[in-house]
Design an enzyme around this catalytic site. Structure first.
Site, short mmCIF file in Angstrom:
data_model
loop_
_atom_site.label_atom_id
_atom_site.label_comp_id
_atom_site.label_asym_id
_atom_site.label_seq_id
_atom_site.Cartn_x
_atom_site.Cartn_y
_atom_site.Cartn_z
N HIS A 267 0.87 -1.18 0.00
CA HIS A 267 0.00 0.00 0.00
C HIS A 267 0.91 1.24 0.00
CE1 HIS A 267 -2.79 2.94 1.84
NE2 HIS A 267 -3.77 2.15 1.50
N ASP B 97 3.15 -4.59 8.05
CA ASP B 97 1.92 -3.81 7.93
C ASP B 97 0.76 -4.80 8.08
OD1 ASP B 97 -0.41 -2.75 6.93
OD2 ASP B 97 0.50 -1.88 5.13
N GLN C 248 -4.46 -5.46 6.89
CA GLN C 248 -5.46 -6.41 6.36
C GLN C 248 -5.44 -7.74 7.10
OE1 GLN C 248 -7.79 -5.59 4.29
NE2 GLN C 248 -6.98 -3.57 3.81
N LYS D 230 -10.14 -1.31 10.64
CA LYS D 230 -10.24 -2.47 9.75
C LYS D 230 -10.53 -3.74 10.55
CE LYS D 230 -7.09 -0.52 6.35
NZ LYS D 230 -7.91 -0.04 5.24
N CYS E 116 -4.74 2.44 -3.66
CA CYS E 116 -3.47 2.93 -3.07
C CYS E 116 -2.33 1.94 -3.27
CB CYS E 116 -3.61 3.27 -1.59
SG CYS E 116 -4.78 4.58 -1.27
N1 7TS Z 1 -1.69 -0.84 4.56
C1 7TS Z 1 -2.63 -1.62 4.01
C2 7TS Z 1 -2.28 -3.01 3.56
C3 7TS Z 1 -3.93 -1.13 3.87
O1 7TS Z 1 -4.88 -1.89 3.35
C4 7TS Z 1 -4.23 0.20 4.31
C5 7TS Z 1 -5.59 0.81 4.09
C6 7TS Z 1 -3.21 0.94 4.90
C7 7TS Z 1 -1.95 0.39 5.00
C8 7TS Z 1 -3.47 2.28 5.48
O2 7TS Z 1 -4.23 2.14 6.61
P1 7TS Z 1 -4.84 3.42 7.37
O3 7TS Z 1 -5.77 2.83 8.36
O4 7TS Z 1 -3.70 4.13 8.00
O5 7TS Z 1 -5.52 4.22 6.32
N2 7TS Z 1 -6.26 0.29 2.97
C9 7TS Z 1 -7.33 0.81 2.34
C10 7TS Z 1 -7.94 0.20 1.25
O6 7TS Z 1 -7.59 -0.89 0.76
N3 7TS Z 1 -8.96 0.97 0.81
O7 7TS Z 1 -9.04 2.04 1.61
C11 7TS Z 1 -8.03 1.95 2.56
#
Ligand code: 7TS
Length: 412
Positions: A129, A206, A209, A232, A370
């Site tokens: 990401h 990370d 997911q 999430k 992303c």
């Molecule tokens: N890493 C992964 C693998 C992610 O799926 C996401 C968010 C992030 C980092 C960032 O996480 P945040 O909570 O700091 O925003 N993924 C997604 C997505 O797949 N669609 O919207 C956000």
């Protein structure tokens, strides 16, 4: 109606706990299949937020009055809950952040700034990401270090053979996701971590997911850093954690300066607070941290394994239903996956599919998610992505497949 295997809990009973699911969108019952972006919140999480503001709202750690003590106790309880959730050795290894993005930025800006030197290398995978790319790019640029990228195979797996050849005495940091948000691939992180440690590199995982779907034992994994976003995993937005090994966190400089992260301040010199407070400057997201505890209880009461087994059933069903539609191509077909299915449709832009599905009350994600470098790897602009949580059903997947079929017929 399906049940969660081994628990006998009906999916309907689970759905009843999610107020947001029970509404019409564009005149149709909402079918929420954008769970990889954020999943929905059970009533107990929403109630914990309201309860906190109705009964306990106070700033934490500073006050000696009763409300401040109640709020502090509840906030620190979540730290213990998260320690247990990921099997961390010490509670002070749990740092509250805004989520994965902030956690990765924190490590890049503190560990990276202190320990990266010109010519050093940081290894990422092609599945990352943007949150696990850009902070490393920024610090590498600043320090004259270099990014190396592990290629991704045709089914969407990390190429481990290539990874072995990228590792060298120059490798300082390896940063990969536990599971891919665009393709769902579950990465062999134990192997990735062990190989990096043979080169004395530290590893950041990370876990955005993974936290709602996969078991996490940071001691068994022996990862150096692990990042989680609350939103999430059925929890509120705006909070999450960074796990770091105590000895590393102690060596790292603070991320932000301000209240709470100090021991003593004079204009001549400031001494910093101990862990975890050294990394928690300012008033944190108290209410959301407190409510996160309820999200963990929700997951643990159903059982993460049971949730994962049911989601896998949904994933397999979706892959089968979607791939049977003429013109649909699945993107991301690794054997080990969390419940994310990306696909493209010949000759139809993902946005058009997404819009047509929305008109039928079906929420999916479209675009590059992303992960632009990953889309480039597959030579595509983006995908349509359906991602499943424990409250989804096969009937909803039938509606998705029907919606895609109708869109194809309409557009042609
Ligand atoms: N890493 C992964 C693998 C992610 O799926 C996401 C968010 C992030 C980092 C960032 O996480 P945040 O909570 O700091 O925003 N993924 C997604 C997505 O797949 N669609 O919207 C956000």
């Amino acid at each position: 109606m399906s049940t969660l295997a081994a628990t006998g809990i009906k999916i309907d009973q689970i759905r009843a706990q999610f107020p947001v699911l029970h509404q019409l969108v564009n005149g149709k019952p909402l079918i929420y299949l954008d769970n990889a972006a954020t999943n929905q919140k059970p009533k107990r999480v929403i109630e914990a937020l309201a309860r906190y503001y109705e009964k306990d709202n106070a700033n934490i750690h500073r006050g000696i009055h009763t409300l401040a003590e109640r709020a502090t106790k509840a906030y620190e309880e979540t730290r213990h809950v998260m320690q247990r959730f990921i099997h961390a050795k010490h509670v002070e290894e749990i740092i509250f952040t805004r989520g994965v993005t902030e956690s990765i930025n924190l490590v890049a800006a503190t560990y990276g700034r202190k320990f990266l030197n010109a010519g050093d290398e940081v290894i990422l995978s092609g599945l990352e990401h943007h949150s696990n790319i850009v902070p490393w790019q920024m610090i590498c640029e600043e320090k004259g270090a270099h990014l190396k990228v592990i290629p991704v195979t045709e089914v969407g797996e990390i190429d481990l053979k290539a990874y072995r050849t990228l590792l060298s005495s120059k490798t300082r940091i390896v940063a990969v996701n536990h599971a891919s948000n665009s393709l769902g691939t579950i990465n062999p992180i134990k192997e990735i971590i062990d190989l990096a440690h043979q080169r004395q590199a530290v590893v950041l995982i990370d876990g955005a997911q993974a936290s709602a779907h996969l078991p996490i034992d940071v001691q068994e994994l022996d990862c150096d850093f692990y990042c989680i976003s609350s939103h999430k995993m059925y929890g509120p937005t705006g909070t999450g954690i960074l796990y770091g090994k105590k000895e590393l966190l102690e060596e790292m400089p603070p991320y932000m300066g301000g209240g709470e992260m100090i021991k003593e301040v004079t204009f001549a010199k400031t001494t910093y607070n101990e862990l975890p407070y050294k990394f928690e400057a300012g008033t944190p997201n108290i209410a959301d941290v407190i409510a996160l505890k309820e999200a963990v209880s929700f997951i643990e009461e159903l059982g993460k394994e049971q949730i994962a087994a049911y989601e896998l059933e949904l994933l397999k069903y979706a892959a089968q239903r979607l791939s049977a539609i003429k013109g649909v191509r699945l993107v991301g077909t690794a054997p080990e996956k969390v419940s994310v299915q990306s696909f493209i449709v010949d000759g139809i832009h993902p946005f058009d599919i997404g819009q047509m599905l929305d008109a039928r009350g079906i929420a999916v994600r479209t675009g590059h998610h992303c992960t632009q470098p990953l889309m480039d790897r597959f030579g595509i602009e983006g995908t349509v992505r359906a991602s499943f949580s424990v409250y989804n059903t096969k009937a909803e997947i039938d509606s998705l497949a029907e919606g895609v079929e109708r869109t194809i017929n309409f557009m042609r």
